[in-house]
Design a protein around this motif. Structure first.
Motif, PDB file in Angstrom:
ATOM      1  N   GLU A 102       0.837  -1.193   0.000  1.00 51.70           N
ATOM      2  CA  GLU A 102       0.000   0.000   0.000  1.00 51.70           C
ATOM      3  C   GLU A 102       0.876   1.249   0.000  1.00 51.70           C
ATOM      4  N   GLY A 103       0.455   2.267  -0.775  1.00 58.85           N
ATOM      5  CA  GLY A 103       1.191   3.525  -0.809  1.00 58.85           C
ATOM      6  C   GLY A 103       2.600   3.329  -1.312  1.00 58.85           C
ATOM      7  N   GLU A 104       3.592   3.829  -0.555  1.00 57.74           N
ATOM      8  CA  GLU A 104       4.987   3.701  -0.939  1.00 57.74           C
ATOM      9  C   GLU A 104       5.659   2.485  -0.317  1.00 57.74           C
ATOM     10  N   GLY A 105       4.885   1.652   0.367  1.00 56.09           N
ATOM     11  CA  GLY A 105       5.446   0.457   0.965  1.00 56.09           C
ATOM     12  C   GLY A 105       5.546  -0.669  -0.036  1.00 56.09           C
ATOM     13  N   GLY A 106       6.096  -1.794   0.435  1.00 58.45           N
ATOM     14  CA  GLY A 106       6.227  -2.976  -0.405  1.00 58.45           C
ATOM     15  C   GLY A 106       7.576  -3.626  -0.201  1.00 58.45           C
ATOM     16  N   LEU A 107       7.988  -4.396  -1.200  1.00 55.04           N
ATOM     17  CA  LEU A 107       9.305  -5.031  -1.180  1.00 55.04           C
ATOM     18  C   LEU A 107      10.307  -4.035  -1.748  1.00 55.04           C
ATOM     19  N   LEU A 108      11.239  -3.561  -0.919  1.00 52.68           N
ATOM     20  CA  LEU A 108      12.069  -2.417  -1.278  1.00 52.68           C
ATOM     21  C   LEU A 108      13.534  -2.834  -1.468  1.00 52.68           C
ATOM     22  N   GLY A 109      14.417  -2.488  -0.542  1.00 52.04           N
ATOM     23  CA  GLY A 109      15.838  -2.694  -0.760  1.00 52.04           C
ATOM     24  C   GLY A 109      16.295  -4.131  -0.648  1.00 52.04           C
ATOM     25  N   TYR A 123      19.446 -10.246   1.853  1.00 52.97           N
ATOM     26  CA  TYR A 123      18.664  -9.462   2.809  1.00 52.97           C
ATOM     27  C   TYR A 123      17.658  -8.594   2.053  1.00 52.97           C
ATOM     28  N   ALA A 124      16.468  -8.469   2.617  1.00 54.56           N
ATOM     29  CA  ALA A 124      15.415  -7.652   2.002  1.00 54.56           C
ATOM     30  C   ALA A 124      14.741  -6.790   3.054  1.00 54.56           C
ATOM     31  N   TYR A 125      14.438  -5.557   2.675  1.00 56.41           N
ATOM     32  CA  TYR A 125      13.658  -4.623   3.503  1.00 56.41           C
ATOM     33  C   TYR A 125      12.259  -4.582   2.912  1.00 56.41           C
ATOM     34  N   PHE A 126      11.235  -4.779   3.734  1.00 57.16           N
ATOM     35  CA  PHE A 126       9.881  -4.785   3.190  1.00 57.16           C
ATOM     36  C   PHE A 126       8.866  -4.314   4.225  1.00 57.16           C
ATOM     37  N   THR A 127       7.733  -3.899   3.706  1.00 56.76           N
ATOM     38  CA  THR A 127       6.626  -3.403   4.517  1.00 56.76           C
ATOM     39  C   THR A 127       5.636  -4.526   4.761  1.00 56.76           C
ATOM     40  N   THR A 128       5.175  -4.639   6.002  1.00 56.31           N
ATOM     41  CA  THR A 128       4.115  -5.583   6.338  1.00 56.31           C
ATOM     42  C   THR A 128       2.877  -4.797   6.757  1.00 56.31           C
ATOM     43  N   ALA A 129       1.860  -5.492   7.219  1.00 63.14           N
ATOM     44  CA  ALA A 129       0.645  -4.819   7.671  1.00 63.14           C
ATOM     45  C   ALA A 129       0.887  -3.969   8.911  1.00 63.14           C
ATOM     46  N   SER A 130       1.988  -4.236   9.647  1.00 62.59           N
ATOM     47  CA  SER A 130       2.198  -3.542  10.916  1.00 62.59           C
ATOM     48  C   SER A 130       3.469  -2.709  10.992  1.00 62.59           C
ATOM     49  N   GLY A 168      13.781   2.451   2.983  1.00 69.28           N
ATOM     50  CA  GLY A 168      13.840   1.155   2.328  1.00 69.28           C
ATOM     51  C   GLY A 168      15.176   0.732   1.765  1.00 69.28           C
ATOM     52  N   ARG A 169      16.146   1.672   1.661  1.00 62.62           N
ATOM     53  CA  ARG A 169      17.429   1.260   1.097  1.00 62.62           C
ATOM     54  C   ARG A 169      18.275   0.586   2.177  1.00 62.62           C
ATOM     55  N   ILE A 170      18.890  -0.545   1.843  1.00 62.65           N
ATOM     56  CA  ILE A 170      19.804  -1.227   2.750  1.00 62.65           C
ATOM     57  C   ILE A 170      21.103  -1.508   2.017  1.00 62.65           C
ATOM     58  N   ALA A 171      22.213  -1.514   2.770  1.00 66.04           N
ATOM     59  CA  ALA A 171      23.520  -1.793   2.165  1.00 66.04           C
ATOM     60  C   ALA A 171      24.496  -2.186   3.259  1.00 66.04           C
ATOM     61  N   PHE A 172      25.348  -3.140   2.959  1.00 66.79           N
ATOM     62  CA  PHE A 172      26.420  -3.493   3.880  1.00 66.79           C
ATOM     63  C   PHE A 172      27.601  -2.570   3.633  1.00 66.79           C
ATOM     64  N   LYS A 176      31.300  -4.307   7.211  1.00 66.05           N
ATOM     65  CA  LYS A 176      30.459  -5.504   7.189  1.00 66.05           C
ATOM     66  C   LYS A 176      29.222  -5.381   8.077  1.00 66.05           C
ATOM     67  N   MET A 177      28.882  -4.169   8.452  1.00 67.32           N
ATOM     68  CA  MET A 177      27.636  -3.920   9.169  1.00 67.32           C
ATOM     69  C   MET A 177      26.551  -3.514   8.169  1.00 67.32           C
ATOM     70  N   LEU A 178      25.287  -3.755   8.545  1.00 69.06           N
ATOM     71  CA  LEU A 178      24.153  -3.444   7.687  1.00 69.06           C
ATOM     72  C   LEU A 178      23.632  -2.051   8.028  1.00 69.06           C
ATOM     73  N   TYR A 179      23.593  -1.191   7.017  1.00 71.80           N
ATOM     74  CA  TYR A 179      23.059   0.164   7.152  1.00 71.80           C
ATOM     75  C   TYR A 179      21.684   0.217   6.494  1.00 71.80           C
ATOM     76  N   VAL A 180      20.772   0.951   7.138  1.00 68.02           N
ATOM     77  CA  VAL A 180      19.370   0.942   6.740  1.00 68.02           C
ATOM     78  C   VAL A 180      18.857   2.382   6.710  1.00 68.02           C
ATOM     79  N   GLY A 181      18.305   2.814   5.572  1.00 70.50           N
ATOM     80  CA  GLY A 181      17.687   4.130   5.477  1.00 70.50           C
ATOM     81  C   GLY A 181      16.198   4.030   5.743  1.00 70.50           C
ATOM     82  N   THR A 182      15.694   4.805   6.715  1.00 73.09           N
ATOM     83  CA  THR A 182      14.264   4.765   7.040  1.00 73.09           C
ATOM     84  C   THR A 182      13.629   6.130   6.782  1.00 73.09           C
ATOM     85  N   GLY A 183      12.311   6.161   6.746  1.00 75.39           N
ATOM     86  CA  GLY A 183      11.566   7.399   6.609  1.00 75.39           C
ATOM     87  C   GLY A 183      10.769   7.696   7.869  1.00 75.39           C
TER      88      GLY A 183
END
Length: 373
Positions: A102-109, A123-130, A168-172, A176-183
Motif C-alpha cells: 500500500e502507498g509507498e510500501g512494499g518489497l524495497l531494498g 537481505y530484504a527490507y519490506f513493509t508488512t501490515a504492521s 527502504g534502502r539497505i547496504a552493507f 560488514k555492518m548493515l546500514y538501513v535508510g528509514t523514513g
C-alpha cells in the motif's frame, strides 16, 4: 533555513557517514579521491551500453550476484526476480510472503551478505501490515525458478510504516555492518526522536543487533533528523553518502557522520547556522531530483532522479563536491529508481515507471548498463 510547507519533493505523483565506518574491509566500486589534485574531471560523461532487461514490474532494489546475474525486488508484486547478466532473461527467484504494498510500501531494498560466498544470504527490507522489517533468505541457484530463496528469517522489525516515507534502502558497509535508510512515515516528530527508528540511518550487525561503535551501544540508530533516506553508498575512503527526499524546496545529498543530526523537520536543505544540524553537501530543487538510489564510481556519486527523470553526477574531492553537479539521461528513460556499481566505470540503472506513479511505455521497466566517467 528553508521554510517548510505541505507536500513531498516528488510532487503530487510521488508522495514518496560520520567519520569513516569502523572495520577493515574495502568497499566495492570506485571511490572518491582524498585530495583536490586527484579530483575527477569537472565534466563527466554517460554512455548507455545496453538495455539488459525489459518488462520488469515495479522494480526497486537490485543486488548483483557474484556470477554476474542480478536479483531485483518487485515492490508491488512482493517477489524477487533473477535477471541473467548476459541475456537479460528473467525468472522468479522467490516470493517474500506478507508484503503490504500500500502507498509507498512494499518489497524495497536488497543486499547480499558480506559473506555471501559462504552463507548465500540475501537481505530484504519490506513493509508488512504492521511495520517495516528486514529479513534474510538463503539463495540456491541450483533450485527451480520460484524456489531459489528460502523462507525469510526476520532479523529486525518494528521500523515505523506509513502510506508514505518508508525509506527502504539497505547496504552493507566496508565494516560488514548493515546500514538501513528509514523514513519518518509523514510524522515529522519521529525524525528528531532518537528513541524512534523513523527518519534515521540505522547500523546493525548481520543478525540485527546494535553494532559495536554506535552512538548508543544499545541502539541501532547511527544518524537522525532525516525525512526519507533513499540511497546509501561509500567511497574508497570509507565515507558514507546518502540521498534524501526534501519536501517542497530542497532535495539533499548528505555526507553521513556518526550521531549526525541532519535537521528534518527544522531544516530542509542548507540551514542558516542555527542549531547543531549538518548541512547537505549538495541540494536540488525538488522538480529536478526526487533522489533515490546512489552509487560511487570514477570518483563521483551517481544519483537517480525520480521526478527529475535524470542521472546526476556529483564529482568528489574528499568529503566535498569538486565541481557542480551534472545531469544526464534527462527525460530519456523516465523515472530512475536505483543505481548500483557494476564494477569499474560501469553502473546498473533501474527505471521506475510501472509502480503507478509513472507513464510506462512498451518496454518498461528496464535495467540499463551504463558506462560513466
Amino acid at each position: 533555513m528553508a521554510l517548510l510547507g505541505a507536500g513531498c519533493s516528488s510532487g503530487p505523483a510521488e508522495p514518496e557517514n560520520g567519520p569513516s565506518s569502523p572495520g577493515s574491509a574495502s568497499p566495492s566500486g570506485s571511490g572518491s579521491p582524498s585530495a583536490a589534485s586527484d579530483a575527477p574531471p569537472d565534466k563527466g560523461s554517460v554512455e548507455v551500453v545496453r538495455t539488459l532487461a525489459t518488462g520488469l514490474k515495479s522494480p526497486w532494489g537490485l543486488a548483483p550476484l557474484p556470477d554476474g546475474n542480478l536479483l531485483v525486488a518487485s515492490r508491488d508484486e512482493g517477489e524477487i526476480v533473477q535477471v541473467d547478466g548476459d541475456s537479460g532473461k528473467t525468472s522468479e527467484a522467490g516470493q517474500v510472503p506478507g508484503v503490504d504494498a500500500e502507498g509507498e510500501g512494499g518489497l524495497l531494498g536488497l543486499a547480499l551478505s558480506p559473506d555471501f560466498a559462504t552463507d548465500q544470504l540475501v537481505y530484504a527490507y519490506f513493509t508488512t501490515a504492521s511495520d517495516n522489517r528486514i529479513a534474510s533468505m538463503r539463495y540456491d541457484p541450483k533450485k527451480p525458478a520460484g524456489e531459489r530463496l528460502s523462507a525469510p528469517s526476520t532479523i529486525f522489525k518494528g521500523i515505523p510504516k506509513g502510506f508514505t516515507h518508508n525509506g527502504g534502502r539497505i547496504a552493507f558497509g566496508p565494516d560488514k555492518m548493515l546500514y538501513v535508510g528509514t523514513g519518518e512515515t509523514g510524522d515529522k516528530g519521529l525524525a528528531q526522536d532518537k528513541e524512534s527508528l523513523g527518519g534515521k540511518i540505522l547500523r546493525m550487525t548481520p543478525e540485527g543487533e546494535p553494532a559495536r561503535g554506535n552512538p548508543d551501544q544499545d541502539s541501532v540508530v547511527w544518524s537522525y533528523g532525516h525525512r526519507n533516506v533513499q540511497g546509501l553508498a561509500w567511497d574508497e575512503d570509507r565515507r558514507l553518502w546518502a540521498s534524501e527526499f526534501g519536501q517542497d524546496t530542497w532535495d539533499e545529498l548528505n555526507h553521513i557522520e556518526k550521531d549526525g543530526n541532519y535537521g528534518w523537520p527544522d531544516v530542509e536543505g542548507e540551514g542558516d547556522g542555527d542549531g547543531d544540524f549538518r548541512n547537505p553537501v549538495e541540494q536540488w530543487r525538488t522538480a529536478d531530483a526526487s533522489p533515490s538510489g546512489i552509487a560511487v564510481a570514477e570518483g563521483s556519486v551517481w544519483m537517480a532522479g525520480l521526478r527529475g527523470e535524470r542521472l546526476w553526477r556529483i564529482p568528489l574531492s574528499g568529503d566535498k563536491p569538486s565541481a557542480k553537479p551534472q545531469a544526464f539521461l534527462e527525460g530519456e528513460y523516465g523515472r530512475l529508481r536505483t543505481v548500483v556499481s557494476a564494477g569499474g566505470d560501469k553502473l546498473w540503472v533501474v527505471t521506475n515507471e510501472t509502480d503507478g506513479r509513472g507513464s510506462p511505455e512498451k518496454d518498461d521497466d528496464r535495467i540499463l548498463e551504463v558506462r560513466v566517467r
